[in-house]
Scaffold this motif. Sequence first.
Motif, PDB file in Angstrom:
ATOM      1  N   GLY A 189     -37.817  18.442  29.238  1.00 31.97           N
ATOM      2  CA  GLY A 189     -38.595  18.025  28.079  1.00 31.97           C
ATOM      3  C   GLY A 189     -39.539  19.088  27.571  1.00 31.97           C
ATOM      4  O   GLY A 189     -39.844  19.143  26.369  1.00 31.97           O
ATOM      5  N   THR A 200     -31.769  14.845  32.412  1.00 31.23           N
ATOM      6  CA  THR A 200     -32.715  15.320  31.404  1.00 31.23           C
ATOM      7  C   THR A 200     -33.153  14.187  30.491  1.00 31.23           C
ATOM      8  O   THR A 200     -32.499  13.150  30.397  1.00 31.23           O
ATOM      9  CB  THR A 200     -32.070  16.434  30.557  1.00 31.23           C
ATOM     10  N   GLN A 201     -34.268  14.412  29.810  1.00 32.96           N
ATOM     11  CA  GLN A 201     -34.747  13.423  28.843  1.00 32.96           C
ATOM     12  C   GLN A 201     -33.788  13.293  27.671  1.00 32.96           C
ATOM     13  O   GLN A 201     -33.626  12.210  27.110  1.00 32.96           O
ATOM     14  CB  GLN A 201     -36.140  13.823  28.349  1.00 32.96           C
ATOM     15  N   GLN A 202     -33.161  14.404  27.297  1.00 39.76           N
ATOM     16  CA  GLN A 202     -32.173  14.412  26.222  1.00 39.76           C
ATOM     17  C   GLN A 202     -30.998  15.266  26.663  1.00 39.76           C
ATOM     18  O   GLN A 202     -31.171  16.306  27.280  1.00 39.76           O
ATOM     19  CB  GLN A 202     -32.766  14.984  24.933  1.00 39.76           C
ATOM     20  N   GLY A 203     -29.790  14.814  26.338  1.00 37.70           N
ATOM     21  CA  GLY A 203     -28.626  15.612  26.659  1.00 37.70           C
ATOM     22  C   GLY A 203     -27.903  15.117  27.903  1.00 37.70           C
ATOM     23  O   GLY A 203     -28.213  14.075  28.478  1.00 37.70           O
TER      24      GLY A 203
END
Length: 278
Positions: free
Chosen positions: A45, A70-73
């Motif tokens: 992040g 991960t937070q994104q992906g």
Amino acid sequence: MPRADARAPFARTALALGLLVAAAGSAAATCPRPLYLTFDTGHMGVAPLVAEVLRRQDVRVTFFAANEATQQGDGSLGGAWAPWWRERAREGHDFASHTFDHVYWSADVAPARDGSPRFRVRASAGPHVGQTRLFSAAQYCEEIARSARRLEEITGQPALPLFRAPGGRTSPALLAAARACGYAHVGWAPAGFLGDELPSERYPNAELLAKALRDIRPGQILMAHLGIWSRKDPWAPAVLEPLIEGLKAKGFCFATLREHPEFAKWIAAHKDELPWSR
């Protein structure tokens, strides 16, 4: 002819590493009070903010990568984050393995029938997350190499023949097994533990910054992360840039681990073995 073609990528990699190792000697001469800042992966992040600070401060670091959630992906070594890693390679940073599935060593266990070491491990990422398993030395080496191969696949740059065990948890037998397959372990100095994984309620950013500026000494390896799930008040970028600026004001400079006296020798000695390409 086919055999020569097959060896060509490995020869190019060995040549590139040889040139980089040679350059390390001259770079080290211009950095009389070096520090070696390293980052392990995390939830990613804060990764864009970390990259921005490092670019602004003109600081090169060594990243130890695992394919963490991960937070994104789709994981820190997944396709979504590949452009981020490629950009760091273009900026001159170095990369090494943190094991692919962020596999913690738990204990040595009785050797196999052939006398080879075995280890009890537990992954915090990947398909076996949370499971306790037994690894042979060969399996642990493959866990290291898998991350190194993925880093090279993404960046086009060979990973250093170094690794960092998650949590820094190792044993003499584990370290010997890793060295036997071409990987030296990298820990960190006590003062180099920058505290970003500690609870912010008990270890506020201002306190961590003051402690680091007071205690860090030349030649030490420093360690932080690209995002810690449990810390409520993120360490980066709040501490990172003031820390770099404060250390520069005290006469420190920054280098990657390929310029570290101990590890530069290891890289030079193992550059032709290409453990990351097995």
